[in-house]
Write a protein that holds these residues in place. Sequence first.
Motif, PDB file in Angstrom:
ATOM      1  N   HIS A   1      12.463   7.847   8.830  1.00 41.82           N
ATOM      2  CA  HIS A   1      11.032   8.137   8.766  1.00 41.82           C
ATOM      3  C   HIS A   1      10.321   7.394   9.885  1.00 41.82           C
ATOM      4  N   ARG A   2       9.099   7.785  10.147  1.00 43.86           N
ATOM      5  CA  ARG A   2       8.318   7.197  11.227  1.00 43.86           C
ATOM      6  C   ARG A   2       7.044   6.596  10.673  1.00 43.86           C
ATOM      7  N   HIS A   3       6.470   5.734  11.475  1.00 47.84           N
ATOM      8  CA  HIS A   3       5.145   5.189  11.188  1.00 47.84           C
ATOM      9  C   HIS A   3       4.215   5.664  12.301  1.00 47.84           C
ATOM     10  N   TYR A   4       2.936   5.796  11.963  1.00 47.60           N
ATOM     11  CA  TYR A   4       1.987   6.377  12.897  1.00 47.60           C
ATOM     12  C   TYR A   4       0.753   5.520  13.066  1.00 47.60           C
ATOM     13  N   LEU A   5       0.160   5.589  14.239  1.00 48.12           N
ATOM     14  CA  LEU A   5      -1.170   5.054  14.496  1.00 48.12           C
ATOM     15  C   LEU A   5      -2.090   6.261  14.417  1.00 48.12           C
ATOM     16  N   ILE A   6      -2.962   6.263  13.417  1.00 46.59           N
ATOM     17  CA  ILE A   6      -3.816   7.423  13.163  1.00 46.59           C
ATOM     18  C   ILE A   6      -5.188   7.176  13.770  1.00 46.59           C
ATOM     19  N   ARG A   7      -5.626   8.130  14.549  1.00 43.73           N
ATOM     20  CA  ARG A   7      -6.936   8.043  15.194  1.00 43.73           C
ATOM     21  C   ARG A   7      -8.005   8.467  14.186  1.00 43.73           C
ATOM     22  N   THR A   8      -8.884   7.534  13.838  1.00 41.67           N
ATOM     23  CA  THR A   8      -9.849   7.788  12.769  1.00 41.67           C
ATOM     24  C   THR A   8     -10.945   8.764  13.155  1.00 41.67           C
TER      25      THR A   8
ATOM     26  N   PRO B   1      10.260  -3.654  13.541  1.00 42.62           N
ATOM     27  CA  PRO B   1       9.988  -4.867  12.763  1.00 42.62           C
ATOM     28  C   PRO B   1       9.657  -4.580  11.291  1.00 42.62           C
ATOM     29  N   VAL B   2       8.949  -3.487  11.025  1.00 38.83           N
ATOM     30  CA  VAL B   2       8.616  -3.113   9.648  1.00 38.83           C
ATOM     31  C   VAL B   2       9.888  -2.742   8.887  1.00 38.83           C
ATOM     32  N   GLU B   3      10.749  -1.976   9.529  1.00 36.97           N
ATOM     33  CA  GLU B   3      11.993  -1.557   8.882  1.00 36.97           C
ATOM     34  C   GLU B   3      12.890  -2.763   8.586  1.00 36.97           C
ATOM     35  N   THR B   4      12.987  -3.674   9.549  1.00 39.26           N
ATOM     36  CA  THR B   4      13.803  -4.881   9.362  1.00 39.26           C
ATOM     37  C   THR B   4      13.256  -5.712   8.210  1.00 39.26           C
TER      38      THR B   4
ATOM     39  N   GLU C   1      13.976  -3.976   4.828  1.00 45.27           N
ATOM     40  CA  GLU C   1      15.395  -4.122   4.472  1.00 45.27           C
ATOM     41  C   GLU C   1      15.700  -5.533   3.980  1.00 45.27           C
ATOM     42  N   LYS C   2      15.103  -6.542   4.623  1.00 46.66           N
ATOM     43  CA  LYS C   2      15.318  -7.935   4.205  1.00 46.66           C
ATOM     44  C   LYS C   2      14.760  -8.174   2.802  1.00 46.66           C
ATOM     45  N   ILE C   3      13.564  -7.665   2.539  1.00 44.65           N
ATOM     46  CA  ILE C   3      12.956  -7.823   1.212  1.00 44.65           C
ATOM     47  C   ILE C   3      13.837  -7.160   0.157  1.00 44.65           C
ATOM     48  N   ALA C   4      14.324  -5.981   0.431  1.00 45.88           N
ATOM     49  CA  ALA C   4      15.192  -5.279  -0.528  1.00 45.88           C
ATOM     50  C   ALA C   4      16.454  -6.092  -0.779  1.00 45.88           C
TER      51      ALA C   4
ATOM     52  N   ALA D   1      16.800  -2.066  -5.527  1.00 40.12           N
ATOM     53  CA  ALA D   1      17.473  -0.922  -4.911  1.00 40.12           C
ATOM     54  C   ALA D   1      16.458   0.184  -4.671  1.00 40.12           C
ATOM     55  N   HIS D   2      16.754   1.063  -3.729  1.00 43.81           N
ATOM     56  CA  HIS D   2      15.905   2.222  -3.419  1.00 43.81           C
ATOM     57  C   HIS D   2      14.474   1.791  -3.108  1.00 43.81           C
ATOM     58  N   VAL D   3      14.326   0.719  -2.337  1.00 41.25           N
ATOM     59  CA  VAL D   3      13.014   0.207  -1.977  1.00 41.25           C
ATOM     60  C   VAL D   3      12.367   1.148  -0.965  1.00 41.25           C
ATOM     61  N   ARG D   4      11.140   1.519  -1.248  1.00 39.28           N
ATOM     62  CA  ARG D   4      10.360   2.365  -0.347  1.00 39.28           C
ATOM     63  C   ARG D   4       9.163   1.562   0.132  1.00 39.28           C
ATOM     64  N   HIS D   5       8.611   1.946   1.254  1.00 42.89           N
ATOM     65  CA  HIS D   5       7.447   1.244   1.771  1.00 42.89           C
ATOM     66  C   HIS D   5       6.559   2.205   2.554  1.00 42.89           C
ATOM     67  N   THR D   6       5.322   1.775   2.748  1.00 46.79           N
ATOM     68  CA  THR D   6       4.396   2.477   3.625  1.00 46.79           C
ATOM     69  C   THR D   6       3.733   1.439   4.524  1.00 46.79           C
TER      70      THR D   6
END
Length: 87
Positions: free
Chosen positions: A30-37, A49-52, A55-58, A64-69
Motif C-alpha cells: 500500500h502507499r501513503h499520500y500527501l493530499i492537497r487540501t 519509515p512509517v512501514e518500518t 512492523e516494529k510495533i507489531a 498480529a494483522h496490524v493495520r495502520h493509516t
Amino acid sequence: MTAFAEAGRADVVRDGTGERLFRHRPGPDHRHYLIRTACGLSLPVDADPVETWAEKIARTSGFAHVRHTAELSGRCPDCDPERARAR
C-alpha cells in the motif's frame, strides 16, 4: 470499492471532510499520500519509515494483522495564496 481495498487492489485515504477516497494500488504494497487540501490532488510519498515503525510495533507488541493509516495533507505551491503573493 471497499472490496478492492480489502483485496489489496486499492488504498484508502480521507479528505478534509473525512470522506474516504480510494486510490488504485499498482503493486502489492500500500502507499501513503500527501493530499492537497485546496485542489484535491494527491502525491504518493516515500513511507518506508512509517512501514518500518508499524512492523516494529507489531513485532514488539505481539499483535498480529496490524493495520495502520498515515495521512498527510497541505496546500501545494500552486494553491497556497501566501506563496502566490510572494512570487
